[in-house]
Scaffold this active site. Sequence first.
Site, PDB file in Angstrom:
ATOM      1  N   ARG A 125      -8.979  55.696  14.813  1.00 58.32           N
ATOM      2  CA  ARG A 125      -9.685  56.112  13.574  1.00 58.32           C
ATOM      3  C   ARG A 125      -8.722  56.495  12.452  1.00 58.32           C
ATOM      4  NH1 ARG A 125     -13.627  59.227  16.782  1.00 58.32           N
ATOM      5  NH2 ARG A 125     -15.289  57.794  17.291  1.00 58.32           N
ATOM      6  N   LYS A 147      -6.895  49.776  -1.059  1.00 57.42           N
ATOM      7  CA  LYS A 147      -7.861  48.767  -0.608  1.00 57.42           C
ATOM      8  C   LYS A 147      -7.237  48.005   0.550  1.00 57.42           C
ATOM      9  CE  LYS A 147     -10.666  47.831  -4.689  1.00 57.42           C
ATOM     10  NZ  LYS A 147     -11.030  46.830  -5.704  1.00 57.42           N
ATOM     11  N   GLU A 189      -1.404  39.057 -11.975  1.00 54.19           N
ATOM     12  CA  GLU A 189      -1.869  40.448 -11.832  1.00 54.19           C
ATOM     13  C   GLU A 189      -1.115  41.374 -12.795  1.00 54.19           C
ATOM     14  OE1 GLU A 189      -4.490  41.251 -10.114  1.00 54.19           O
ATOM     15  OE2 GLU A 189      -4.601  40.130  -8.224  1.00 54.19           O
ATOM     16  N   LYS A 231      -2.104  51.123 -12.777  1.00 54.85           N
ATOM     17  CA  LYS A 231      -2.905  51.117 -11.540  1.00 54.85           C
ATOM     18  C   LYS A 231      -3.087  52.530 -11.014  1.00 54.85           C
ATOM     19  CE  LYS A 231      -4.635  49.041  -7.747  1.00 54.85           C
ATOM     20  NZ  LYS A 231      -4.723  47.862  -6.922  1.00 54.85           N
ATOM     21  N   GLU A 241     -13.937  52.959  -6.803  1.00 53.38           N
ATOM     22  CA  GLU A 241     -14.486  51.929  -7.679  1.00 53.38           C
ATOM     23  C   GLU A 241     -15.948  52.160  -8.069  1.00 53.38           C
ATOM     24  OE1 GLU A 241     -12.871  47.991  -6.810  1.00 53.38           O
ATOM     25  OE2 GLU A 241     -14.711  47.135  -7.626  1.00 53.38           O
ATOM     26  N   ARG A 245     -12.317  51.541 -12.153  1.00 54.60           N
ATOM     27  CA  ARG A 245     -11.500  50.711 -11.250  1.00 54.60           C
ATOM     28  C   ARG A 245     -11.999  49.270 -11.206  1.00 54.60           C
ATOM     29  NH1 ARG A 245      -8.738  52.074  -5.369  1.00 54.60           N
ATOM     30  NH2 ARG A 245      -7.740  50.038  -5.174  1.00 54.60           N
ATOM     31  N   ASN A 249     -10.642  44.182 -11.498  1.00 57.80           N
ATOM     32  CA  ASN A 249     -11.115  42.918 -10.919  1.00 57.80           C
ATOM     33  C   ASN A 249     -11.211  41.810 -11.959  1.00 57.80           C
ATOM     34  OD1 ASN A 249     -11.444  44.109  -8.353  1.00 57.80           O
ATOM     35  ND2 ASN A 249     -13.400  44.992  -9.014  1.00 57.80           N
ATOM     36  N   HIS A 252     -11.346  38.205 -10.930  1.00 56.74           N
ATOM     37  CA  HIS A 252     -11.451  38.149  -9.473  1.00 56.74           C
ATOM     38  C   HIS A 252     -12.793  37.611  -8.982  1.00 56.74           C
ATOM     39  CE1 HIS A 252      -7.741  40.365  -9.756  1.00 56.74           C
ATOM     40  NE2 HIS A 252      -7.628  40.452  -8.445  1.00 56.74           N
ATOM     41  N   HIS A 256     -12.142  34.714  -6.588  1.00 55.08           N
ATOM     42  CA  HIS A 256     -12.453  34.785  -5.154  1.00 55.08           C
ATOM     43  C   HIS A 256     -13.341  33.626  -4.725  1.00 55.08           C
ATOM     44  CE1 HIS A 256     -11.669  39.413  -4.667  1.00 55.08           C
ATOM     45  NE2 HIS A 256     -10.562  38.709  -4.755  1.00 55.08           N
ATOM     46  N   HIS A 270      -3.825  33.400  -4.076  1.00 52.29           N
ATOM     47  CA  HIS A 270      -4.697  34.406  -4.687  1.00 52.29           C
ATOM     48  C   HIS A 270      -4.393  34.587  -6.180  1.00 52.29           C
ATOM     49  CE1 HIS A 270      -7.082  37.928  -5.377  1.00 52.29           C
ATOM     50  NE2 HIS A 270      -6.018  38.661  -5.660  1.00 52.29           N
TER      51      HIS A 270
HETATM   52  N1  GLY Z   1      -6.980  44.912  -6.806  1.00 55.78           N
HETATM   53  C1  GLY Z   1      -7.953  45.705  -7.455  1.00 55.78           C
HETATM   54  C2  GLY Z   1      -7.996  47.118  -7.008  1.00 55.78           C
HETATM   55  O1  GLY Z   1      -7.136  47.551  -6.269  1.00 55.78           O
HETATM   56  O2  GLY Z   1      -8.891  47.833  -7.371  1.00 55.78           O
END
Ligand code: GLY
Length: 370
Positions: A125, A147, A189, A231, A241, A245, A249, A252, A256, A270
Amino acid sequence: MTKTRNEITVDLGDRSYPIITKAGLLSEAGDLLEPLVASRRLFIIADQNVYDLHGSQLKQALDKSSFEQVWITVPAGESSKGWSQFTRLCEELLSARIERSDTVIAFGGGVIGDLAGYVAASVLRGVNFVQIPTSLLAQVDSSVGGKTGINTPQGKNLVGAFYQPKAVFIDLSVLETLPNRELLAGYAEVVKYGLIRDYAFFEWLEQKAAEMLGGDLDLLQHAIMRSCEVKAEVVSADEREGGVRGLLNLGHTFGHAYEAEMGYDGRLLHGEAVAIGTRLAAESSVRHGWMERQEATRIEQHFQSLGLNCDFSAYDGTHVTVAALMDHMTRDKKVKGGQSTFVMLSRIGEAFLTKEVDKDMVSTLLSETL
Ligand code: GLY
């Protein structure tokens, strides 16, 4: 967010952690880790290529500080970021009797960081976790912010957890061995931070990116620090998010969908998908009347001037259909009540989130890319 010349802190109360950026940092990794981890046992999950190139340097640095090390390598590439490597890694750590106070280190690009982070979040865990990102994309984005996760046939990053590392160690020197295609893909990015939040940074990139991507470490240090700073600010303000946040994206949701359709087999990286998605987000913003045409043109020209292709027709994707892309976009994590959230631009340096996107217009735009 606090900052010194080569260190930024992600402020998350008692889970705050440093991002340390330096050329040659791998040789100091043992000293840097000492104050951060309680146990002497480290489980290093490494990308096979990164292990071959830089594994001995990290091993020696950790030996110097007398850490006990268990190394596990993973084949390079996005296809490793799935159930089979996840299961294998969890079982290897448990067979080696990992304990809660031990530390998992991710040593590789975004695939390794996401995969090893999810493993670290899951075994027992949750065990300590440290990121040593070795691609530009991982250094400026995926290693920061917690993430973690894996891809499934249904889509990208649809299984995972928010799980913050104890530290992020960025060695700029490893970028010297990064293939040029990967460096460029990661650059998508970097541009993102200028586009969503910092016009002056975008202007700086327009002037310096070519020299920077040619290998200038001082320029890379500046760009990586600025990216991590933005960031860290965003993650500190909105870790899970719920709002701002989501701006990270940009490109994205579109990206994606293309990636999932290409099967994560290396034909479309990516960052390349993010570049395509960023162009489409800019174009949609123009067609909705939210941004001036010249802004979108400027973004596209910047990518093209560096050789970063943001046109999907340049990739081997003749099998891809609009219906399949639309289907992926409605299965994205950000979907609520069946509606996708998009990041749109009002100008370079200013972005916003919206669900008010015209589906027919998006569908037309996608068909123009095939
Ligand atoms: N890659 C986007 C984030 O970390 O929120």
